[in-house]
Design an enzyme around this catalytic site. Structure first.
Site, PDB file in Angstrom:
ATOM      1  N   GLU A   1       0.841  -1.196   0.000  1.00 35.56           N
ATOM      2  CA  GLU A   1       0.000   0.000   0.000  1.00 35.56           C
ATOM      3  C   GLU A   1       0.883   1.255   0.000  1.00 35.56           C
ATOM      4  O   GLU A   1       0.522   2.281  -0.560  1.00 35.56           O
ATOM      5  CB  GLU A   1      -0.949   0.009   1.205  1.00 35.56           C
ATOM      6  CG  GLU A   1      -2.065   1.041   1.070  1.00 35.56           C
ATOM      7  CD  GLU A   1      -3.167   0.885   2.111  1.00 35.56           C
ATOM      8  OE1 GLU A   1      -4.229   0.335   1.741  1.00 35.56           O
ATOM      9  OE2 GLU A   1      -2.984   1.301   3.273  1.00 35.56           O
TER      10      GLU A   1
ATOM     11  N   HIS B   1       5.756 -26.509   2.794  1.00 39.29           N
ATOM     12  CA  HIS B   1       4.819 -27.499   2.263  1.00 39.29           C
ATOM     13  C   HIS B   1       3.824 -26.859   1.313  1.00 39.29           C
ATOM     14  O   HIS B   1       2.810 -27.454   0.974  1.00 39.29           O
ATOM     15  CB  HIS B   1       4.078 -28.191   3.406  1.00 39.29           C
ATOM     16  CG  HIS B   1       5.014 -28.861   4.373  1.00 39.29           C
ATOM     17  ND1 HIS B   1       5.473 -30.138   4.176  1.00 39.29           N
ATOM     18  CD2 HIS B   1       5.607 -28.403   5.505  1.00 39.29           C
ATOM     19  CE1 HIS B   1       6.304 -30.451   5.167  1.00 39.29           C
ATOM     20  NE2 HIS B   1       6.405 -29.417   5.987  1.00 39.29           N
TER      21      HIS B   1
ATOM     22  N   LYS C   1     -13.550   2.352  -3.737  1.00 45.01           N
ATOM     23  CA  LYS C   1     -14.583   2.735  -2.758  1.00 45.01           C
ATOM     24  C   LYS C   1     -15.712   3.511  -3.433  1.00 45.01           C
ATOM     25  O   LYS C   1     -16.888   3.270  -3.185  1.00 45.01           O
ATOM     26  CB  LYS C   1     -13.958   3.622  -1.662  1.00 45.01           C
ATOM     27  CG  LYS C   1     -12.980   2.917  -0.743  1.00 45.01           C
ATOM     28  CD  LYS C   1     -12.559   3.875   0.372  1.00 45.01           C
ATOM     29  CE  LYS C   1     -11.359   3.343   1.142  1.00 45.01           C
ATOM     30  NZ  LYS C   1     -10.804   4.341   2.073  1.00 45.01           N
TER      31      LYS C   1
END
Lengths: 541, 427
Positions: free
Chosen positions: A352, A383, A505
């Site tokens: 960000e 893994h 937004k």
């Protein structure tokens, strides 16, 4: 002021020339048996070993020149002095001020300690059972409603330092709810008692829709149990925000408002009253130690010369990997289950902050900035995605994070020996993986089986902590914050804004209308078709 | 018989005085640095008489080595195993090999302590010591009577000589009915703590019923009588209230809770204890609800600070929790207790909000201009107080009765907003 781009810096060309001259890591280690001793720095309980980075003395010397050419000493001084380092929003970024010991705080920043003392009093009331719910019962559960910086920091820290919780903090259960879809709340509200639950609403602007939609759901849930709205607001909601007005409007009682300030970026806010959830869960003492650890790292960053400076070196090596070696992926690999949320925390902090493609002054740039950064508890990631690191086609840089000491408080436990054995196994795995990534085939017996071919030469750094505690964790977080800032200065970008998040937004607001059947139909066919399908599946044609 | 008693609490004093009164020569060795204040007037008198008669000698702080001693009673509380053992060893060092001594532990101990102590003393060659567990059932408020006319005598012993000695000692107190029970030390240890565990369980169960009753317009009082009338149950310890206290009682409960909780199963007793802690907060919660949390600057009268009537003992009393909460919220507290005022004053002496606490000379003075009366200890003098006259003294007629001593209808007729524990009026 026009920002000079990285690829216009005189030394950048020289660095590019070095790229082809740096031999394979296996060879670098063979050439110099003292490489590791020469390439490690220690400060504030943290040791950075960067000997497995693909650098030579020449490269280091040029990176050091780069540090001075982009005027980093001046930028660092500006950061700490409260200059406008966030130009697009015209403000300072003074998270370092939050960590300055109270005794050294200038008068102008007396508000910081005031806010901490207000928070401490609140924490004390809740932990001592003085704070009461609407029916007069003591608080048993706290839910932190926040997202991004108001969630990830406290969540990560509380998870990492559980074992250090102070006795008075142990009875209280602290939960986190962030997702806009209400999933976490849905689970929590199912078993929490409205009489004994306190909600912290943390949002810098106090308009964050994710957080406030969660808060509205909670409000409806509480209203059913509590006969009086005034009582409900007074006894069950604490607001944490830089906007007193917005908190007031929502209904947060004045005495329940914990302030922070516009000059604290959201993803740098865990040091402010946003850390309330940390103090409630672990104790105010632990929170203060976290601040002290970060302060120690601030002092190191501010004063150490570049090649002896942990965050600066992490930044320079990052720039070398991204812009010269063209490595666009960076894995965060803590070999410590307590740091489970540390990769997510850094994903926000780094991507960000530095996921930008224009300079501070808005001009486009033509080189790479922040790499894709992700991670997982190292031993678990072995893994999962390590296969790609060892034999895939991507070059990936990595940070290994490891604590030397562990389980010291459990020495009298019957299973202490077994735990220590696990700790040692974990250390062995951490060292083995970084070794194999660096050296490849050279780390093992040679084989001509093509499936057993390990190219190696994947660069990594290892951050070795004396032990993971509040102080070293504070330092570790501050270390990455300063790395991010240093890189942003080198790239010429603003790490403190996040315009990329804003657009989504706005568009979400348009689409809410579309779902309600009232929106404009000028949207793309994909979005309209999906919206129509969703409405149809929900029986809302 | 020559007896040495170590300890400072009510058990030590009572056994010392009563055994001296039966003709024994008793030395009471008080713990060092313990302030001693007998909370029972009758007991204090008996102590004085026995001292005057020369049968009771009180010593403080120094160890005593009287080779004539036949019985050593260890009544010390809050002691770890090693310190307990050390003091007994010290004493035994001065005995000749031929001299036998019975060591009786009388306080609640961790299960297995008696046998372990015997074993370790044996290992050190102190085989002439016989350790027995002889639990005391002394109740504060009726200390002398509860010892001299005990319902039962339990003795955990593996030594026939020791059994004979204790039996002989208790002959004057065990005449009308032989209620002597002999068992293994571990069995006696468990019996002692289990009795308190059972009593606490009954009370907490009643409190749980009372909570349900208050939410459903049921008066718990006739229910209590109905339950008690079943001869399998009986009436004792069926009173809901604002929490039980008392050092000895809480300590044994804690011990038993720990012992039972050891296998990591959620045990009944920890719930019993947590219900009790909630009960201690109940009057505060009612006060909070009545005033809709607007309690700062209000004034409350608390009637009774002792954990039970006829005692000045405040240990574990609900009044402590209540006062603490009220002070923290800026409420002024006017407290009256006929016996425990001094202990409370001492307890809160260093409190940062001590100035909000006023100790009053009488119940009526305490009630002057208050916003609520909280009755915590059911002293006899509160029962028949003139509620109508009292109504005139207060600012707000809110009567929170933590011991259900008033009739709700009568209180309401006298102009009070009344709330007891489970009396059918939710507040």
């Amino acid at each position: 002021m026009k920002i000079q781009l990285l690829n216009q810096q005189p030394v950048f060309k020289a660095l590019q020339d070095q790229a082809v001259k740096v031999p394979h890591l296996a060879e670098l280690f063979q050439q110099n048996p003292h490489r590791a001793q020469q390439m490690s720095i220690e400060s504030a309980g943290i040791c950075l070993d960067y000997s497995k980075q693909r650098v030579t003395d020449q490269v280091l010397s040029e990176l050091e020149q780069l540090f001075y050419q982009v005027k980093l000493p001046q930028s660092i001084a500006e950061l700490f002095s409260g200059a406008v380092v966030n130009q697009s929003e015209n403000r300072a970024a003074l998270h370092t001020q939050l960590r300055l010991p109270a005794a050294q705080q200038p008068e102008a920043f007396a508000v910081i300690e005031q806010a901490l003392l207000q928070m401490e009093a609140l924490v004390d009331q809740v932990q001592q059972g003085v704070w009461r719910g609407f029916s007069g019962k003591r608080i048993t559960d706290v839910v932190n409603l926040g997202v991004g910086g108001s969630d990830l920091g406290p969540l990560m820290v509380t998870q990492a330092l559980k074992e250090y919780a102070e006795p008075q903090a142990k009875a209280l259960k602290v939960h986190f709810a962030s997702t806009i879809d209400g999933s976490q709340l849905f689970d929590l509200l199912d078993h929490l008692n409205p009489e004994t639950t306190l909600f912290l609403i943390a949002s810098k602007s106090f308009t964050t829709i994710d957080t406030l939609s969660n808060a509205d759901t909670v409000r409806a849930w509480l209203a059913k149990a509590c006969p009086s709205e005034t009582l409900m607001l007074r006894c069950h909601f604490v607001g944490i925000s830089a906007s007193a007005d917005k908190m007031q409007q929502w209904g947060i009682a004045p005495e329940n408002q914990l302030p922070f300030w516009s000059w604290v970026g959201g993803r740098f806010s865990l040091w402010s009253t946003v850390g309330c959830a940390i103090a409630l869960d672990l104790g105010m003492g632990v929170f203060r130690q976290l601040l002290a650890g970060a302060y120690a790292m601030d002092e190191h960053f501010r004063t150490a010369p570049p090649l002896q400076n942990i965050p600066v070196m992490m930044a320079l090596l990052g720039v070398w990997n991204v812009n010269v070696l063209d490595i666009r992926a960076h894995a965060i690999l803590p070999y410590d289950g307590r740091l489970k949320y540390f990769p997510s925390y850094l994903e926000q902090l780094e991507m960000e902050s530095n996921g930008k493609s224009v300079t501070q002054s808005g001009e486009p740039i033509n080189y790479a900035t922040c790499p894709v950064l992700w991670g997982e508890i190292g031993a678990n990631a072995q893994h999962a995605f390590y296969q790609l690191l060892h034999q895939g086609t991507q070059a990936v840089a990595a940070d290994f994070i490891l604590a030397a000491n562990r389980y010291e408080a459990s020495q009298s436990e019957a299973h202490y020996e077994a735990l220590i054995a696990q700790h040692e196994l974990n250390i062995a795995n951490c060292l083995a993986q970084s070794r194999v990534l660096a050296l490849g085939n050279a780390a093992v017996e040679p084989s001509d089986n093509p499936f057993r071919h390990y190219p190696g030469n994947q660069p990594s750094s290892t951050l070795l902590l004396d032990r993971l505690d509040a102080s070293t964790l504070g330092g570790l977080i501050a270390c990455y914050e300063h790395k991010v800032f240093t890189q942003a200065v080198i790239w010429g970008i603003n790490p403190f804004d996040q315009w990329g998040v804003e657009l989504g937004k706005q568009v979400a607001l348009q689409l809410q209308a579309v779902l309600a059947g009232k929106g404009d139909t000028e949207l793309d066919s994909s979005t309209l078709h999906l919206a129509a399908q969703i409405n149809s599946k929900r029986g809302r044609v | 018989m020559n007896i040495l008693i170590m300890g400072s609490d009510i058990t030590a004093w009572t056994q010392a005085a009563v055994l001296a009164s039966s003709g024994c020569q008793v030395s009471l060795l008080l713990d060092q640095n313990v302030e001693v204040e007998s909370s029972e007037p009758q007991l204090s008198r008996l102590v004085q008489i026995q001292q005057a008669e020369g049968r009771l000698q009180i010593i403080r702080g120094e160890s005593l080595h009287d080779p004539q001693t036949n019985l050593l009673i260890d009544a010390r509380v809050n002691l770890d195993f090693d310190s307990r053992k050390q003091a007994i060893e010290q004493f035994a060092l001065y005995l000749s090999k031929a001299q036998s001594l019975v060591v009786a532990l009388v306080q609640p101990v961790e299960i297995g302590t008696t046998d372990r102590l015997q074993q370790q003393l044996n290992d050190q060659g102190l085989t002439q010591l016989s350790v027995v567990y002889w639990p005391s059932f002394i109740q504060s408020g009726r200390a002398i009577e509860s010892f001299s006319r005990s319902d039962r005598i339990v003795l955990g012993s593996q030594h026939s000589g020791a059994v004979q000695l204790i039996k002989r000692l208790l002959t004057p107190f065990n005449r009308s009915l032989d209620n002597f029970m002999l068992m293994q030390p571990k069995e006696a240890e468990l019996t002692k703590v289990a009795i308190n565990g059972m009593l606490a369980t009954r009370v907490s169960f009643m409190n749980e019923l009372a909570r349900f009753a208050s939410l459903n317009q049921i008066d718990i009082e006739p229910v209590r009588q109905g339950i008690g009338s079943d001869s399998r149950i009986g009436f004792q310890y069926l009173y809901p209230g604002c929490g039980f206290g008392g050092d000895a009682f809480l300590q044994t409960l804690q011990q038993l809770t720990q012992a039972l909780g050891r296998d990591y199963q959620p045990d009944l007793l920890s719930v019993v204890c947590s219900i009790n802690e909630q009960q201690k907060d109940l009057l505060f919660q009612k006060f909070w609800r009545f005033y809709q949390a607007e309690i700062q600057q209000r004034t409350v009268a608390i009637w009774g600070g002792a954990f039970k009537p006829n005692s000045s003992d405040i240990s574990g009393s609900p009044a402590l929790i209540l006062i603490e909460s009220l002070l923290a919220h800026g409420v002024r507290v006017r407290l009256y207790d006929p016996a425990a005022a001094e202990a409370l004053s001492h307890y809160f002496a260093e409190h940062s909000k001590r100035d909000q606490l006023v100790l009053c000379e009488s119940a009526l003075i305490a009630a002057e201009e208050v916003d609520a009366i909280m009755l915590v200890t059911e002293w006899k003098e509160f029962w028949n107080i003139d509620l109508a006259a009292l109504r005139q003294k207060v600012r707000q007629p809110l009567l929170l009765d933590g011991r259900n001593i008033y009739d709700p209808a009568y209180a309401q007729q006298s102009g009070w907003i009344y709330s007891g524990i489970g009396r059918g009026q939710a507040l």
